[in-house]
Write an enzyme that holds these catalytic residues in place. Sequence first.
Site: not given
Length: 323
Positions: A59, A128, A208
């Site tokens: 990120y 992830h 999202p």
Amino acid sequence: MEMPRVKLGNQGLEVSRLGYGCMGLTGTYNNPLSVEEGIKVLKEAFNKGITFFDTADVYGADHANEILIGKLLKELPREKIQLATKFGIFKIEPTKVTVKGTPEYARSCCEGSLKRLGVDYIDLYYVHRIGTTVPIEDTIGELKKMVEEGKIKYIGLSEANADTIRRAHAVHPITALQMEYSLWTREIEDELIPLCRELGIGIVPYGPQLNPRFTGENLTKNKILYDRVEAMAEKHGCSTAQLALAWVLHQGNDVVPIPGTTKIKNLEENIGSINVKLTKEEVEEISNAVPLDEVAGSKINEALLRVSWKFANTPSKNTIRSS
């Protein structure tokens, strides 16, 4: 109202009823906040009872998100924070996302995250994305060693299928599964939620903001469904966003969403969703207002992921650099 606490999975992890997704603070949906602004929002979340913070090593440009959380943790009591981070996305290119799950890579990523976060251990460490070149047993086997070494407390999976979850869980108990899940995206209800409940795995939904369902023609079609939810929200005396989040919260105490925001006003609105009480019939009514066969567009896909990461990894004057 005080922020309730719940058990995430049956391995002993306890978290705030609502978590906080940190990704947007370092620029995925918008320009990155400055370090000071980011810490201000995170501290406000903590002061309002949120103790479950979610980040990842990819990120922001140059690991900016983990570095920001590391700065925050210098100012908060570590023992009161449940810190989740992730590894496994090796490279994001215009045409593909490369996933890596080798034991060596898992260990080097964990060591890197510990250093950037400035902590001795990670509460919840997720794979992830699941790769196809390394058996999940090998990846989880290495994470299990790191649990034994005290570097990780609990292991999680993100965007995994049922077979992967079962195989991973056989090597070491999985504490949480992070998946896209909302009124608009409910595919995990058929197989994955029942499987998680069978195995004692908590569910961490994310939603999202960059989504094919909210662009172009899809947006026009889905506006009809949104209007239905908006009318219901008015009836409950809350915002549409609060009702949508309350719907997720009412899926069970083992479901802990992690909405993120860069604005304190939105943070307060998200927290307010905990006060929205729904009966079983009302939850069903909201579900029926958004029939899945009427939702236009697909869930978030890897192409969209690349678009968002391209934006996230465009450095700005506010981007955090590691020293």
